[in-house]
Motif scaffolding. Structure first.
Motif, PDB file in Angstrom:
ATOM      1  N   VAL A 203     -65.622 -20.518  -3.770  1.00 16.08           N
ATOM      2  CA  VAL A 203     -66.845 -19.711  -4.135  1.00 16.08           C
ATOM      3  C   VAL A 203     -66.759 -18.185  -3.827  1.00 16.08           C
ATOM      4  O   VAL A 203     -66.155 -18.010  -2.507  1.00 16.08           O
ATOM      5  CB  VAL A 203     -68.036 -20.302  -3.995  1.00 16.08           C
ATOM      6  N   VAL A 204     -66.650 -17.373  -4.678  1.00 14.86           N
ATOM      7  CA  VAL A 204     -66.555 -15.751  -4.302  1.00 14.86           C
ATOM      8  C   VAL A 204     -68.291 -15.432  -4.789  1.00 14.86           C
ATOM      9  O   VAL A 204     -68.534 -15.442  -5.742  1.00 14.86           O
ATOM     10  CB  VAL A 204     -65.883 -15.136  -4.993  1.00 14.86           C
ATOM     11  N   SER A 205     -69.133 -14.762  -3.714  1.00 14.77           N
ATOM     12  CA  SER A 205     -70.369 -14.608  -4.063  1.00 14.77           C
ATOM     13  C   SER A 205     -70.668 -12.810  -3.522  1.00 14.77           C
ATOM     14  O   SER A 205     -69.864 -12.589  -2.701  1.00 14.77           O
ATOM     15  CB  SER A 205     -71.478 -15.174  -3.074  1.00 14.77           C
ATOM     16  N   GLY A 206     -71.546 -12.541  -4.388  1.00 19.12           N
ATOM     17  CA  GLY A 206     -71.802 -11.213  -4.173  1.00 19.12           C
ATOM     18  C   GLY A 206     -73.294 -10.912  -3.649  1.00 19.12           C
ATOM     19  O   GLY A 206     -74.149 -11.668  -4.052  1.00 19.12           O
ATOM     20  N   GLY A 207     -73.636  -9.880  -3.060  1.00 22.90           N
ATOM     21  CA  GLY A 207     -74.961  -9.718  -2.489  1.00 22.90           C
ATOM     22  C   GLY A 207     -75.482  -8.307  -3.055  1.00 22.90           C
ATOM     23  O   GLY A 207     -75.074  -7.624  -3.899  1.00 22.90           O
ATOM     24  N   ARG A 208     -76.485  -7.694  -1.926  1.00 19.28           N
ATOM     25  CA  ARG A 208     -76.853  -6.507  -2.232  1.00 19.28           C
ATOM     26  C   ARG A 208     -76.066  -5.528  -2.353  1.00 19.28           C
ATOM     27  O   ARG A 208     -76.339  -4.378  -2.991  1.00 19.28           O
ATOM     28  CB  ARG A 208     -77.830  -6.296  -1.195  1.00 19.28           C
ATOM     29  N   GLY A 209     -75.002  -5.666  -1.495  1.00 22.06           N
ATOM     30  CA  GLY A 209     -73.957  -4.533  -1.561  1.00 22.06           C
ATOM     31  C   GLY A 209     -73.313  -4.142  -2.422  1.00 22.06           C
ATOM     32  O   GLY A 209     -72.479  -3.266  -2.831  1.00 22.06           O
ATOM     33  N   VAL A 210     -73.133  -5.339  -3.564  1.00 24.30           N
ATOM     34  CA  VAL A 210     -72.628  -4.873  -4.991  1.00 24.30           C
ATOM     35  C   VAL A 210     -73.116  -3.836  -5.802  1.00 24.30           C
ATOM     36  O   VAL A 210     -72.667  -3.142  -6.537  1.00 24.30           O
ATOM     37  CB  VAL A 210     -72.627  -6.416  -5.922  1.00 24.30           C
ATOM     38  N   ASN A 211     -74.641  -3.736  -5.427  1.00 23.77           N
ATOM     39  CA  ASN A 211     -75.151  -2.691  -5.934  1.00 23.77           C
ATOM     40  C   ASN A 211     -75.378  -2.281  -7.345  1.00 23.77           C
ATOM     41  O   ASN A 211     -75.114  -1.111  -7.973  1.00 23.77           O
ATOM     42  CB  ASN A 211     -74.821  -1.330  -5.349  1.00 23.77           C
TER      43      ASN A 211
END
Length: 320
Positions: A203-211
Motif C-alpha cells: 500500500v502506498v499512501s499520501g497525506g497532507r504533504g501531497v498538497n
C-alpha cells in the motif's frame, strides 16, 4: 481433530484471498470446514479443497443477495449447530465483523475482532490483536461458548494443503428478520485496476504533504510501479483530494500489508491505528520530527516530490 468453521468470502464462486488465509490459520487449530453461501457457492469447492478444507458446506438462495447480513447469520448459526466447531473464523471486513457480532450474540459466545495471528492454546484458540489505537499488542482467548474470531487480511500467508473438500448441502431456515432489510439497487464501483486496499500486499499512501488532488498522481505512479493499492490519510480525504473509500486509519480502513509506504503523512495516532500492523513500514517526510518516524522500519527525510518520483523510476528500471 476438532472442526473449525471458515466463512467463505467469494464473488460468484471466485474465492477471495482473505478466505484462503483463514484456511491456513484454521489448520493450526483443527480441520477447516468451509461455509459457502449464495450464487456460485458450489463453484468454490476446488479452491477451498486445494487450501485445506476437509468439507465445504454450501447453500444457494436469493436471500443472500437480496437482503443484508441476516440471511448469512442464519446460515452460519445453522452450520454451528450442525458441526459444533472449535471456532468460527470470519474475514475482518465491515460485513464480516457485523456477521460475526450477530452470530456471537445468537449463540451466546465471546468474540474477538481484527486478529492478526491465531494459534492453538490449552483452552482454545489464542488470537493476537493490536489494540488501543495500535499502542499495544495483546493475546486473547474466548472464555464462553464457541469462539467467533474475525481476522484481518494479510495476517497469514496463503498455503496450499490439498484436502478432500467434500461438498455437503447445508440445511438453512431463514428467520423472520432475514428479509427485514432489502437491497433495492447496486452500483458497480469503478475499477482502478489496482488491488483492493484492505487485501493488498503493498500500500502506498499520501497525506497532507501531497498538497492537492492533482498531486496524488505522484503517489499513484509509485503504487502502479509496485502493483500496489493507493491509500490516503484523513487529512487528504477531508480536503477532498482522494476518495473516502481509500482512507486508512481509525475512521477509515484498517490495512496490514507486507509493505506500507507513507508519503507526506505526519503519523497521527488515528492514522497509525489503521496501518501499524503492516509488516514493513517506510515513511517519506521532510519533517524529521514527524511522529511517523517513531514506528517505521525505514525513514526518508526529504521532499516527497523529489523522493517518490525517483523511487518510482528506480522501481521501473529494476523491473525492466
Amino acid at each position: 481433530m476438532a472442526e473449525v468453521l471458515v466463512f467463505v468470502d467469494h464473488v460468484d464462486g471466485a474465492v477471495r484471498k482473505p478466505t484462503l488465509e483463514l484456511l491456513t490459520l484454521a489448520r493450526r487449530i483443527g480441520d477447516p470446514v468451509a461455509v459457502a453461501l449464495g450464487n456460485g457457492a458450489g463453484d468454490t469447492q476446488a479452491a477451498l479443497a486445494e487450501h485445506g478444507a476437509v468439507k465445504v458446506l454450501t447453500h444457494e438462495a436469493a436471500e443472500y443477495a437480496d437482503y443484508l447480513v441476516v440471511p448469512k447469520v442464519d446460515a452460519l448459526q445453522a452450520a454451528v449447530e450442525a458441526v459444533s466447531p472449535a471456532a468460527v473464523l470470519v474475514p475482518s471486513s465491515a460485513e464480516g465483523k457485523e456477521i460475526a457480532a450477530r452470530l456471537a450474540l445468537r449463540i451466546g459466545s465471546g468474540i474477538i475482532t481484527d486478529a492478526t495471528d491465531l494459534v492453538a492454546g490449552e483452552s482454545g484458540p489464542v488470537a493476537t490483536q493490536s489494540v488501543f489505537a495500535a499502542s499495544y499488542t495483546t493475546t486473547s482467548t474466548v472464555s464462553k461458548g464457541t469462539p467467533v474470531i474475525t481476522v484481518k487480511p494479510n495476517s497469514a500467508a496463503v498455503e496450499a494443503a490439498p484436502a478432500a473438500g467434500a461438498v455437503e448441502a447445508l440445511a438453512v431456515s431463514f428467520s423472520e428478520k432475514a428479509t427485514g432489510t432489502k437491497v433495492t439497487s447496486r452500483t458497480a464501483r469503478e475499477s482502478s485496476g489496482r488491488p483492493d486496499l484492505t487485501e493488498a500486499a503493498i500500500v502506498v499512501s499520501g497525506g497532507r504533504g501531497v498538497n492537492g488532488a492533482e498531486n496524488f498522481s505522484v503517489i499513484e505512479a509509485l503504487a502502479d510501479s509496485l502493483g500496489a493499492a493507493v491509500g490516503a490519510s484523513r487529512a487528504a480525504v477531508d480536503a477532498g483530494w482522494y476518495p473516502h473509500s481509500n482512507q486508512v486509519g481509525q475512521t477509515g480502513k484498517s490495512v496490514s500489508p507486507q509493505l506500507y509506504i507513507a508519503s507526506g503523512i505526519s503519523g497521527a495516532i488515528q492514522h497509525r491505528a489503521g496501518m501499524q500492523t503492516s509488516k514493513t513500514i517506510v515513511a517519506i517526510n521532510k519533517d524529521a520530527e514527524a511522529p511517523i518516524f517513531d514506528l517505521v522500519d525505514y525513514g526518508v527525510v526529504g521532499d516527497l516530490f523529489d523522493v517518490v518520483p525517483a523511487l518510482t523510476e528506480d522501481v521501473k528500471s529494476r523491473k525492466g
